[in-house]
Design an enzyme around this catalytic site. Structure first.
Site, short mmCIF file in Angstrom:
data_model
loop_
_atom_site.label_atom_id
_atom_site.label_comp_id
_atom_site.label_asym_id
_atom_site.label_seq_id
_atom_site.Cartn_x
_atom_site.Cartn_y
_atom_site.Cartn_z
N PHE A 125 0.86 -1.13 0.08
CA PHE A 125 0.07 -0.03 0.05
C PHE A 125 0.88 1.40 -0.01
O PHE A 125 1.81 1.20 0.77
CB PHE A 125 -1.03 0.08 1.36
CG PHE A 125 -1.87 -1.01 1.39
CD1 PHE A 125 -3.14 -0.92 0.71
CD2 PHE A 125 -1.68 -2.14 2.03
CE1 PHE A 125 -4.36 -1.90 0.98
CE2 PHE A 125 -2.71 -3.19 2.16
CZ PHE A 125 -3.89 -2.96 1.47
N ASP A 126 0.23 2.25 -0.86
CA ASP A 126 0.91 3.50 -0.53
C ASP A 126 0.29 4.07 0.71
O ASP A 126 -0.59 3.54 1.09
CB ASP A 126 0.43 4.40 -1.52
CG ASP A 126 0.70 5.94 -1.64
OD1 ASP A 126 2.10 6.25 -1.25
OD2 ASP A 126 -0.08 6.69 -1.89
N LEU A 127 1.12 4.97 1.17
CA LEU A 127 0.41 5.73 2.59
C LEU A 127 -0.66 6.84 2.31
O LEU A 127 -1.72 6.86 2.52
CB LEU A 127 1.66 5.82 3.44
CG LEU A 127 1.43 6.49 4.86
CD1 LEU A 127 0.54 5.75 5.43
CD2 LEU A 127 2.52 7.07 5.68
N ASP A 128 0.00 7.97 1.80
CA ASP A 128 -0.80 9.22 1.65
C ASP A 128 -1.71 9.15 0.57
O ASP A 128 -1.36 8.78 -0.60
CB ASP A 128 0.37 10.58 1.51
CG ASP A 128 1.33 10.64 2.49
OD1 ASP A 128 0.97 10.39 3.96
OD2 ASP A 128 2.34 11.11 2.28
#
Length: 223
Positions: free
Chosen positions: A7-10
């Site tokens: 997953f990307d975070l932001d």
């Protein structure tokens, strides 16, 4: 074979825009630049800060490095937690983990901040590997971050069993460069049009839809 979901975070796990944008406004003001309204600065959520300051404000590399230092003055003490998990994220991570998926994070944000945020929101226990950039500017390109995550997970030669998930074109492009399947999300800071133009074919409009999409992509791989 266990599927790894990165997953990307932001803009994917967390709605981090308010803190990032306020810190950009602070940095621009310190640099003697007018501080634009918040809606004009959403382009800073996702891409590496140094390059974005150069692109947005026309700064030289040296000026952009100073802007990043000003940004971190505020981010370290306040901006990092002007942030929230998107509704439904903890439950999704828990269910995917229980279903046998391996979950990780690949973010262009400095890794030290990524870990602080995941610990603060009490979801770090679901995620391994966790890969981010370095504070000195190394490993900011999304492709490099993904490569580091694959290395830490020992999935360099198992890319067909990896799904990358993110909200910006950088996530889709990074996934494609490594031959990974990609699940886009339009509820973050990139539009469906941006993701589609970067080659994303599967896009979820909510966390609930994302969970269903990830399960579908994993099932297709098993077939």
């Amino acid at each position: 074979m266990e599927t790894l979901i990165l997953f990307d975070l932001d803009g994917t796990l967390t709605d981090s825009g308010p803190g990032i944008i306020r810190c950009v406004q602070y940095a621009l003001k310190k640099m003697g630049q007018p501080a634009p309204k918040a809606e004009e600065l959403s382009c800073f959520v996702g891409p590496p800060l140094l390059e974005q300051f150069m692109a947005y404000a026309g700064f030289s590399r040296k000026e952009a490095e100073q802007a990043v230092r000003y940004y971190r003055e505020r981010y370290n003490c306040k901006g990092i937690f002007e942030n929230a998990l998107y509704p439904g994220i903890p439950g999704m991570l828990s269910r995917l983990g229980e279903a046998g998926f391996r979950l990780g994070v690949a973010s262009s944000k400095p890794e030290v901040y990524v870990r602080q945020i995941l610990e603060h929101f009490r979801v770090i226990q679901y995620l391994d590997p966790i890969a981010g950039s370095e504070l000195d500017g190394r490993r900011t390109d999304k492709s490099e971050v993904i490569e580091e995550a694959l290395k830490r997970a020992a999935y360099e030669n198992k890319r067909e069993h990896v799904i990358m998930c993110g909200d910006r074109c950088y996530d889709a492009i990074g996934a494609a460069e490594h031959g990974l399947r990609f699940a886009g999300v339009s509820y973050g800071y990139g539009s469906a049009e941006e993701l589609e133009s970067a080659g994303a074919g599967q896009i979820a409009d909510s966390v609930e839809e994302l969970e269903k999409l990830l399960l579908e992509l994993a099932a297709k791989q098993e077939d």
